[in-house]
Design a protein around this motif. Structure first.
Motif, PDB file in Angstrom:
ATOM      1  N   PRO A   1       0.833  -1.213   0.000  1.00 56.70           N
ATOM      2  CA  PRO A   1       0.000   0.000   0.000  1.00 56.70           C
ATOM      3  C   PRO A   1       0.862   1.257   0.000  1.00 56.70           C
ATOM      4  O   PRO A   1       1.955   1.279   0.569  1.00 56.70           O
ATOM      5  N   TYR A   2       0.350   2.293  -0.626  1.00 58.05           N
ATOM      6  CA  TYR A   2       1.096   3.540  -0.704  1.00 58.05           C
ATOM      7  C   TYR A   2       1.164   4.219   0.661  1.00 58.05           C
ATOM      8  O   TYR A   2       0.251   4.107   1.485  1.00 58.05           O
ATOM      9  N   MET A   3       2.262   4.938   0.884  1.00 54.89           N
ATOM     10  CA  MET A   3       2.439   5.705   2.109  1.00 54.89           C
ATOM     11  C   MET A   3       3.267   6.941   1.803  1.00 54.89           C
ATOM     12  O   MET A   3       3.866   7.054   0.728  1.00 54.89           O
ATOM     13  N   VAL A   4       3.305   7.857   2.755  1.00 58.70           N
ATOM     14  CA  VAL A   4       4.124   9.060   2.651  1.00 58.70           C
ATOM     15  C   VAL A   4       5.228   9.000   3.694  1.00 58.70           C
ATOM     16  O   VAL A   4       4.981   8.642   4.852  1.00 58.70           O
TER      17      VAL A   4
ATOM     18  N   ARG B   1      -1.376   6.445   5.277  1.00 55.60           N
ATOM     19  CA  ARG B   1      -0.301   6.199   6.237  1.00 55.60           C
ATOM     20  C   ARG B   1       0.840   7.177   6.006  1.00 55.60           C
ATOM     21  O   ARG B   1       1.256   7.396   4.861  1.00 55.60           O
ATOM     22  N   VAL B   2       1.338   7.753   7.100  1.00 52.01           N
ATOM     23  CA  VAL B   2       2.459   8.686   7.053  1.00 52.01           C
ATOM     24  C   VAL B   2       3.526   8.214   8.026  1.00 52.01           C
ATOM     25  O   VAL B   2       3.228   7.918   9.186  1.00 52.01           O
ATOM     26  N   VAL B   3       4.759   8.146   7.556  1.00 51.69           N
ATOM     27  CA  VAL B   3       5.904   7.817   8.408  1.00 51.69           C
ATOM     28  C   VAL B   3       6.757   9.068   8.541  1.00 51.69           C
ATOM     29  O   VAL B   3       7.122   9.694   7.545  1.00 51.69           O
ATOM     30  N   VAL B   4       7.068   9.435   9.779  1.00 49.23           N
ATOM     31  CA  VAL B   4       7.878  10.626  10.028  1.00 49.23           C
ATOM     32  C   VAL B   4       8.817  10.349  11.190  1.00 49.23           C
ATOM     33  O   VAL B   4       8.399   9.845  12.232  1.00 49.23           O
ATOM     34  N   ASN B   5      10.100  10.657  11.013  1.00 43.37           N
ATOM     35  CA  ASN B   5      11.100  10.326  12.028  1.00 43.37           C
ATOM     36  C   ASN B   5      10.978  11.172  13.291  1.00 43.37           C
ATOM     37  O   ASN B   5      11.310  10.724  14.384  1.00 43.37           O
ATOM     38  N   ASP B   6      10.534  12.387  13.137  1.00 40.23           N
ATOM     39  CA  ASP B   6      10.487  13.339  14.246  1.00 40.23           C
ATOM     40  C   ASP B   6       9.210  13.133  15.063  1.00 40.23           C
ATOM     41  O   ASP B   6       8.102  13.364  14.562  1.00 40.23           O
TER      42      ASP B   6
ATOM     43  N   ALA C   1       5.389  14.135  14.154  1.00 39.29           N
ATOM     44  CA  ALA C   1       4.406  13.058  14.039  1.00 39.29           C
ATOM     45  C   ALA C   1       3.135  13.393  14.817  1.00 39.29           C
ATOM     46  O   ALA C   1       2.017  13.162  14.337  1.00 39.29           O
ATOM     47  N   GLU C   2       3.290  13.962  16.002  1.00 34.64           N
ATOM     48  CA  GLU C   2       2.124  14.347  16.799  1.00 34.64           C
ATOM     49  C   GLU C   2       1.330  15.454  16.109  1.00 34.64           C
ATOM     50  O   GLU C   2       0.094  15.459  16.142  1.00 34.64           O
ATOM     51  N   LYS C   3       2.028  16.379  15.480  1.00 32.19           N
ATOM     52  CA  LYS C   3       1.337  17.459  14.774  1.00 32.19           C
ATOM     53  C   LYS C   3       0.566  16.912  13.576  1.00 32.19           C
ATOM     54  O   LYS C   3      -0.572  17.322  13.311  1.00 32.19           O
ATOM     55  N   VAL C   4       1.182  15.979  12.858  1.00 31.32           N
ATOM     56  CA  VAL C   4       0.499  15.354  11.720  1.00 31.32           C
ATOM     57  C   VAL C   4      -0.757  14.630  12.201  1.00 31.32           C
ATOM     58  O   VAL C   4      -1.828  14.727  11.586  1.00 31.32           O
ATOM     59  N   LYS C   5      -0.645  13.917  13.313  1.00 33.93           N
ATOM     60  CA  LYS C   5      -1.804  13.207  13.878  1.00 33.93           C
ATOM     61  C   LYS C   5      -2.938  14.163  14.217  1.00 33.93           C
ATOM     62  O   LYS C   5      -4.112  13.859  14.002  1.00 33.93           O
ATOM     63  N   SER C   6      -2.586  15.317  14.761  1.00 33.53           N
ATOM     64  CA  SER C   6      -3.621  16.269  15.177  1.00 33.53           C
ATOM     65  C   SER C   6      -4.324  16.908  13.983  1.00 33.53           C
ATOM     66  O   SER C   6      -5.515  17.219  14.050  1.00 33.53           O
ATOM     67  N   ILE C   7      -3.600  17.096  12.886  1.00 31.54           N
ATOM     68  CA  ILE C   7      -4.185  17.732  11.703  1.00 31.54           C
ATOM     69  C   ILE C   7      -4.929  16.720  10.836  1.00 31.54           C
ATOM     70  O   ILE C   7      -5.965  17.037  10.243  1.00 31.54           O
ATOM     71  N   TYR C   8      -4.409  15.490  10.790  1.00 29.57           N
ATOM     72  CA  TYR C   8      -5.010  14.441   9.960  1.00 29.57           C
ATOM     73  C   TYR C   8      -5.346  13.233  10.847  1.00 29.57           C
ATOM     74  O   TYR C   8      -4.678  12.200  10.783  1.00 29.57           O
ATOM     75  N   PRO C   9      -6.361  13.337  11.687  1.00 27.85           N
ATOM     76  CA  PRO C   9      -6.636  12.274  12.668  1.00 27.85           C
ATOM     77  C   PRO C   9      -7.033  10.934  12.052  1.00 27.85           C
ATOM     78  O   PRO C   9      -6.899   9.895  12.707  1.00 27.85           O
TER      79      PRO C   9
ATOM     80  N   THR D   1      -0.239   7.405  11.582  1.00 24.04           N
ATOM     81  CA  THR D   1       1.060   8.080  11.621  1.00 24.04           C
ATOM     82  C   THR D   1       1.997   7.311  12.541  1.00 24.04           C
ATOM     83  O   THR D   1       1.629   6.963  13.659  1.00 24.04           O
ATOM     84  N   SER D   2       3.212   7.048  12.059  1.00 29.40           N
ATOM     85  CA  SER D   2       4.190   6.325  12.866  1.00 29.40           C
ATOM     86  C   SER D   2       5.562   6.944  12.669  1.00 29.40           C
ATOM     87  O   SER D   2       5.780   7.733  11.749  1.00 29.40           O
ATOM     88  N   THR D   3       6.497   6.569  13.536  1.00 32.87           N
ATOM     89  CA  THR D   3       7.852   7.118  13.462  1.00 32.87           C
ATOM     90  C   THR D   3       8.848   6.133  12.862  1.00 32.87           C
ATOM     91  O   THR D   3      10.046   6.381  12.879  1.00 32.87           O
ATOM     92  N   SER D   4       8.361   5.019  12.350  1.00 32.59           N
ATOM     93  CA  SER D   4       9.242   4.053  11.686  1.00 32.59           C
ATOM     94  C   SER D   4       8.441   3.241  10.681  1.00 32.59           C
ATOM     95  O   SER D   4       7.208   3.178  10.745  1.00 32.59           O
ATOM     96  N   PHE D   5       9.159   2.619   9.768  1.00 32.68           N
ATOM     97  CA  PHE D   5       8.516   1.773   8.764  1.00 32.68           C
ATOM     98  C   PHE D   5       8.110   0.423   9.362  1.00 32.68           C
ATOM     99  O   PHE D   5       7.283  -0.262   8.851  1.00 32.68           O
TER     100      PHE D   5
END
Length: 203
Positions: A135-138, A178-183, A187-195, A199-203
């Protein structure tokens, strides 16, 4: 130092890594320089070459086309940062728009970096794209040399302030969930904007 500015499209991952393994890579929807003001400011005085690499069959340009030619409604940030720069331009087809995008983004980069800028429109039909059933992810990351990623991963690499229009396109326009972000803070900000997005911090 060589700076690459390209699109987030998953099909470019292996191409960029193969051809520009040591460059610092910046990627967003459509290789849109208008959205990268904060990111590019950091590199203004310390690059030897800037390579702009938009591509054919571009999802971001399809978004622009559908907005200006078909009246599709978009989020305000996408309209302001991406679409509006084309609103006074003449084009009849997606391929016209893609060539126009190359010209517009090149001109913007030349204003910043002068004669250090080179540009090429990549024909995605002529590059090797590894097949994927995943599946596609960012993947959100800072500008850096390219890393090995699957061809299911769309890459947004920019300053945190410059990522949001590309995320809107990926999540609302392309329905990526699905969004993966190291920071962790980002990641918390992404979760709040796109609930609704995972969102995770690793693959």
């Amino acid at each position: 130092m060589r700076l690459i500015i390209s699109c987030m499209d998953r099909r470019l991952n292996s191409y960029i890594r193969k051809n520009y393994p040591n460059a610092v890579v910046i990627r967003n929807a459509g290789a849109n320089v208008n959205s990268l003001i904060n990111t590019l400011e950091k590199y203004k005085n310390n690059v030897d070459e800037v390579v702009l690499l938009p591509h054919t069959d571009c999802g971001a340009m399809k978004v622009v086309f559908s907005s200006l030619k078909e009246g599709k409604k978009l989020t305000s940030i996408v309209e302001e940062s991406l679409v509006n720069q084309f609103s006074s331009k003449r084009f009849d087809s997606l391929s016209d728009l893609e060539r126009l995008n190359l010209e517009i983004q090149s001109e913007r980069l030349i204003r910043i970096f002068g004669n250090k800028v080179k540009a090429e429109l990549i024909d995605v039909n002529k590059i090797d794209v590894p097949p994927t059933k995943d599946p596609y992810m960012v993947y959100l990351t800072k500008p850096s040399p390219p890393v090995e990623l699957g061809s299911n991963v769309y890459v947004i690499s920019a300053d945190d302030k410059d990522i949001w229009d590309s995320l809107d396109i990926a999540i609302y326009g392309m329905r990526i969930s699905r969004v993966v972000v190291n920071d962790p803070k980002l990641a918390e900000k992404v979760k709040s904007i796109y609930p609704s997005v995972t969102t995770s911090t690793s693959f």
